[in-house]
Enzyme design. Structure first.
Site, PDB file in Angstrom:
ATOM      1  N   CYS A  10       4.931  -5.201  16.379  1.00 61.32           N
ATOM      2  CA  CYS A  10       4.275  -4.371  17.401  1.00 61.32           C
ATOM      3  C   CYS A  10       2.841  -4.884  17.568  1.00 61.32           C
ATOM      4  O   CYS A  10       2.161  -5.175  16.583  1.00 61.32           O
ATOM      5  CB  CYS A  10       4.273  -2.905  16.977  1.00 61.32           C
ATOM      6  SG  CYS A  10       5.938  -2.281  16.740  1.00 61.32           S
ATOM      7  N   CYS A  26       6.278  -6.858   8.218  1.00 57.11           N
ATOM      8  CA  CYS A  26       7.271  -6.263   9.116  1.00 57.11           C
ATOM      9  C   CYS A  26       7.663  -7.314  10.146  1.00 57.11           C
ATOM     10  O   CYS A  26       6.825  -8.066  10.618  1.00 57.11           O
ATOM     11  CB  CYS A  26       6.676  -5.037   9.809  1.00 57.11           C
ATOM     12  SG  CYS A  26       7.828  -4.201  10.920  1.00 57.11           S
ATOM     13  N   GLU A  39       0.827  -1.199   0.000  1.00 61.46           N
ATOM     14  CA  GLU A  39       0.000   0.000   0.000  1.00 61.46           C
ATOM     15  C   GLU A  39       0.863   1.251   0.000  1.00 61.46           C
ATOM     16  O   GLU A  39       1.885   1.302   0.680  1.00 61.46           O
ATOM     17  CB  GLU A  39      -0.859   0.047   1.268  1.00 61.46           C
ATOM     18  CG  GLU A  39      -2.006  -0.923   1.256  1.00 61.46           C
ATOM     19  CD  GLU A  39      -2.692  -1.002   2.617  1.00 61.46           C
ATOM     20  OE1 GLU A  39      -2.313  -0.249   3.537  1.00 61.46           O
ATOM     21  OE2 GLU A  39      -3.594  -1.826   2.737  1.00 61.46           O
ATOM     22  N   CYS A  48       2.957   8.462   1.416  1.00 65.13           N
ATOM     23  CA  CYS A  48       3.461   7.567   2.449  1.00 65.13           C
ATOM     24  C   CYS A  48       3.855   6.257   1.774  1.00 65.13           C
ATOM     25  O   CYS A  48       3.006   5.583   1.188  1.00 65.13           O
ATOM     26  CB  CYS A  48       2.324   7.364   3.441  1.00 65.13           C
ATOM     27  SG  CYS A  48       2.769   6.272   4.753  1.00 65.13           S
ATOM     28  N   CYS A  70      -0.288  -3.191  15.782  1.00 68.57           N
ATOM     29  CA  CYS A  70      -0.161  -2.829  14.359  1.00 68.57           C
ATOM     30  C   CYS A  70      -0.532  -4.000  13.460  1.00 68.57           C
ATOM     31  O   CYS A  70      -0.006  -5.100  13.611  1.00 68.57           O
ATOM     32  CB  CYS A  70       1.278  -2.384  14.087  1.00 68.57           C
ATOM     33  SG  CYS A  70       1.645  -2.128  12.345  1.00 68.57           S
ATOM     34  N   CYS A  72      -5.664  -0.807   7.368  1.00 67.31           N
ATOM     35  CA  CYS A  72      -4.229  -0.620   7.544  1.00 67.31           C
ATOM     36  C   CYS A  72      -3.951  -0.142   8.960  1.00 67.31           C
ATOM     37  O   CYS A  72      -2.934  -0.456   9.565  1.00 67.31           O
ATOM     38  CB  CYS A  72      -3.733   0.385   6.522  1.00 67.31           C
ATOM     39  SG  CYS A  72      -2.021   0.789   6.694  1.00 67.31           S
TER      40      CYS A  72
HETATM   41  N1  SAH Z   1       7.812   0.856  11.115  1.00 68.00           N
HETATM   42  C1  SAH Z   1       7.929   2.264  11.205  1.00 68.00           C
HETATM   43  C2  SAH Z   1       7.239   2.946  10.044  1.00 68.00           C
HETATM   44  C3  SAH Z   1       5.737   2.720  10.008  1.00 68.00           C
HETATM   45  S1  SAH Z   1       4.993   4.134  10.640  1.00 68.00           S
HETATM   46  C4  SAH Z   1       7.404   2.754  12.522  1.00 68.00           C
HETATM   47  O1  SAH Z   1       6.750   1.990  13.218  1.00 68.00           O
HETATM   48  O2  SAH Z   1       7.677   3.907  12.852  1.00 68.00           O
HETATM   49  C5  SAH Z   1       3.478   3.529  11.120  1.00 68.00           C
HETATM   50  C6  SAH Z   1       2.968   4.314  12.298  1.00 68.00           C
HETATM   51  O3  SAH Z   1       1.608   3.943  12.525  1.00 68.00           O
HETATM   52  C7  SAH Z   1       3.726   4.049  13.585  1.00 68.00           C
HETATM   53  O4  SAH Z   1       3.939   5.260  14.266  1.00 68.00           O
HETATM   54  C8  SAH Z   1       2.750   3.194  14.393  1.00 68.00           C
HETATM   55  O5  SAH Z   1       2.944   3.396  15.777  1.00 68.00           O
HETATM   56  C9  SAH Z   1       1.413   3.696  13.894  1.00 68.00           C
HETATM   57  N2  SAH Z   1       0.337   2.716  13.983  1.00 68.00           N
HETATM   58  C10 SAH Z   1       0.394   1.403  13.767  1.00 68.00           C
HETATM   59  N3  SAH Z   1      -0.827   0.846  13.928  1.00 68.00           N
HETATM   60  C11 SAH Z   1      -1.674   1.855  14.234  1.00 68.00           C
HETATM   61  C12 SAH Z   1      -3.075   1.922  14.503  1.00 68.00           C
HETATM   62  N4  SAH Z   1      -3.816   0.847  14.462  1.00 68.00           N
HETATM   63  N5  SAH Z   1      -3.612   3.130  14.786  1.00 68.00           N
HETATM   64  C13 SAH Z   1      -2.849   4.243  14.784  1.00 68.00           C
HETATM   65  N6  SAH Z   1      -1.536   4.248  14.526  1.00 68.00           N
HETATM   66  C14 SAH Z   1      -0.948   3.051  14.257  1.00 68.00           C
HETATM   67 FE1  SF4 Z   2       6.454  -2.660  12.021  1.00 65.20          FE
HETATM   68 FE2  SF4 Z   2       3.997  -1.727  12.514  1.00 65.20          FE
HETATM   69 FE3  SF4 Z   2       5.819  -1.811  14.459  1.00 65.20          FE
HETATM   70 FE4  SF4 Z   2       6.104  -0.037  12.465  1.00 65.20          FE
HETATM   71  S1  SF4 Z   2       4.453  -0.092  13.955  1.00 65.20           S
HETATM   72  S2  SF4 Z   2       7.683  -1.388  13.343  1.00 65.20           S
HETATM   73  S3  SF4 Z   2       5.267  -1.229  10.751  1.00 65.20           S
HETATM   74  S4  SF4 Z   2       4.977  -3.597  13.390  1.00 65.20           S
END
Ligand code: SAH
Ligand code: SF4
Length: 345
Positions: free
Chosen positions: A119, A115, A95, A108, A122, A334
């Site tokens: 986390c 990944c 995406e 973006c 996520c 997403c």
């Molecule tokens: N992997 C890198 C780049 C991805 S940024 C990183 O984690 O920084 C993606 C962002 O979306 C991150 O700041 C993460 O904390 C946030 N994120 C992930 N899942 C989310 C969700 N369900 N709602 C809001 N923010 C989310």
């Molecule tokens: Fe990976 Fe999602 Fe964590 Fe970013 S927030 S490092 S994309 S698992």
């Protein structure tokens, strides 16, 4: 098309292209011509590079290719945000999201399919890791999107952890900012990391001109390790040490993203911890209410809780910006992006 043994010309810097063209016995000006086709005219098919001889075109076809990602679908949000689903040469999909904001159009980009960092909140992390994107595939997200949309800024905030695909991301940064591609200035690029400390230190050395954002999400090790397993490997002290090496130009700030998860990291005490943590570095805080994801059990805090959390930060003099989740109607799957991207660019 099976590109396994061919070389991708979209993933090369101009110096590499000149070296490569010499290595196949061609003159240096050919490198310039080919790059003009690729980056100025958006052409990926050698047959359409009409100022190259037939012999050279055949040659290129036999040993090289130019990544050309296919757009499979696009979803348009009520607020104008567009989510594009793009298909890679091996059938996998990624995406990219385009976010309009006045004169600005922020793209973006994804850096990996999935990944490894896992986390807990996520959806990308939940789906596991499939493979890294190569530089051409990251560059091409911009090339494809800008055919129909104005892109003034790039954020590495899509699927994947950019610093876990370091070489390809570094290569992409070089290609984006090279003069002859005329794509973007370094200050228009923001890279977000979950806190891969050695990668931050390395990038400070290799490419410090871009803006840096860090997904913090908790300001104490215990909570952070629970929701972001990477914290066990690089706890906050290591993260701070790496960030202190980041050469911020005067007046610039590091952005901390803080996704608010109800009952996990959104208490008054959590806010006070965040205040103490943020005091260690010149920074601003981007507060993002959690965007609920299917299968994941986290919840978004209520509006009052978010306001109270935010007030504790601003009362202490921190720059903190609560974000709504516009684009959420199309981004729910997403679970990310719009709120994260705003204010980071
Ligand atoms: N992997 C890198 C780049 C991805 S940024 C990183 O984690 O920084 C993606 C962002 O979306 C991150 O700041 C993460 O904390 C946030 N994120 C992930 N899942 C989310 C969700 N369900 N709602 C809001 N923010 C989310
Ligand atoms: Fe990976 Fe999602 Fe964590 Fe970013 S927030 S490092 S994309 S698992």
């Amino acid at each position: 098309m099976n590109n396994v043994r061919k070389i991708d010309l979209k993933g090369m810097t101009s110096t590499q292209m000149v070296e490569w063209i010499a290595s196949i016995g061609e003159k240096p000006f050919r490198a310039k011509q080919i790059r003009q086709w690729i980056f100025q005219h958006g052409i990926s098919d050698f047959e359409q590079m009409t100022n190259l001889s037939k012999t050279l075109r055949d040659r290129l076809n036999s040993c090289a290719y130019v990544t050309d990602i296919n757009e499979v679908s696009r979803q348009v949000s009520r607020d104008g945000t567009i989510k594009l689903l793009l298909k890679l040469w091996d059938g996998l999909t990624i995406e990219s999201v385009w976010i309009p904001d006045g004169d600005r159009g922020t793209l973006c980009v994804s850096t990996q399919v999935g990944c490894k960092l896992g986390c807990k909140f996520c959806l990308t992390g939940d789906s596991g890791f499939t493979r890294n994107l190569d530089a051409g595939e990251i560059v091409d997200q911009l090339m494809q999107v800008r055919k129909s949309l104005k892109v003034t800024n790039i954020v590495f905030m899509g699927m994947g952890e950019p610093l876990d695909n370091y070489e390809n991301v570094l290569q992409t940064l070089r290609i984006f900012t090279e003069q002859d591609t005329a794509l973007l200035g370094a200050r228009k690029i923001t890279l977000s990391t979950a806190g891969v400390a050695p990668g931050i230190a390395q990038l400070a050395n290799d490419f410090p001109k871009i803006k840096l954002a860090v997904s913090l999400n908790a300001a104490d090790d215990q909570t952070r390790s629970k929701i972001m397993p990477i914290n066990k490997k690089y706890p906050l002290a290591k993260l701070v040490a790496a960030l202190k090496k980041w050469p911020l130009p005067a007046g610039r700030l590091i952005t901390f993203e803080y996704v608010l998860l109800s009952g996990v990291n959104d208490s008054d005490e959590d806010a006070r911890k965040l205040v103490r943590f943020a005091g260690k570095l010149p920074c601003k805080i981007n507060l993002i209410p959690y965007n609920p994801c299917p299968h994941l059990s986290f919840k978004r805090p209520g509006k009052k809780r978010i306001a109270r959390f935010s007030k504790i930060l601003t009362d202490s003099g921190l720059m903190a910006f609560p974000r709504d989740s516009r684009g959420a109607d199309i981004l729910a799957a997403c679970g990310q992006l719009r709120g994260v991207v705003e204010n980071a660019v």
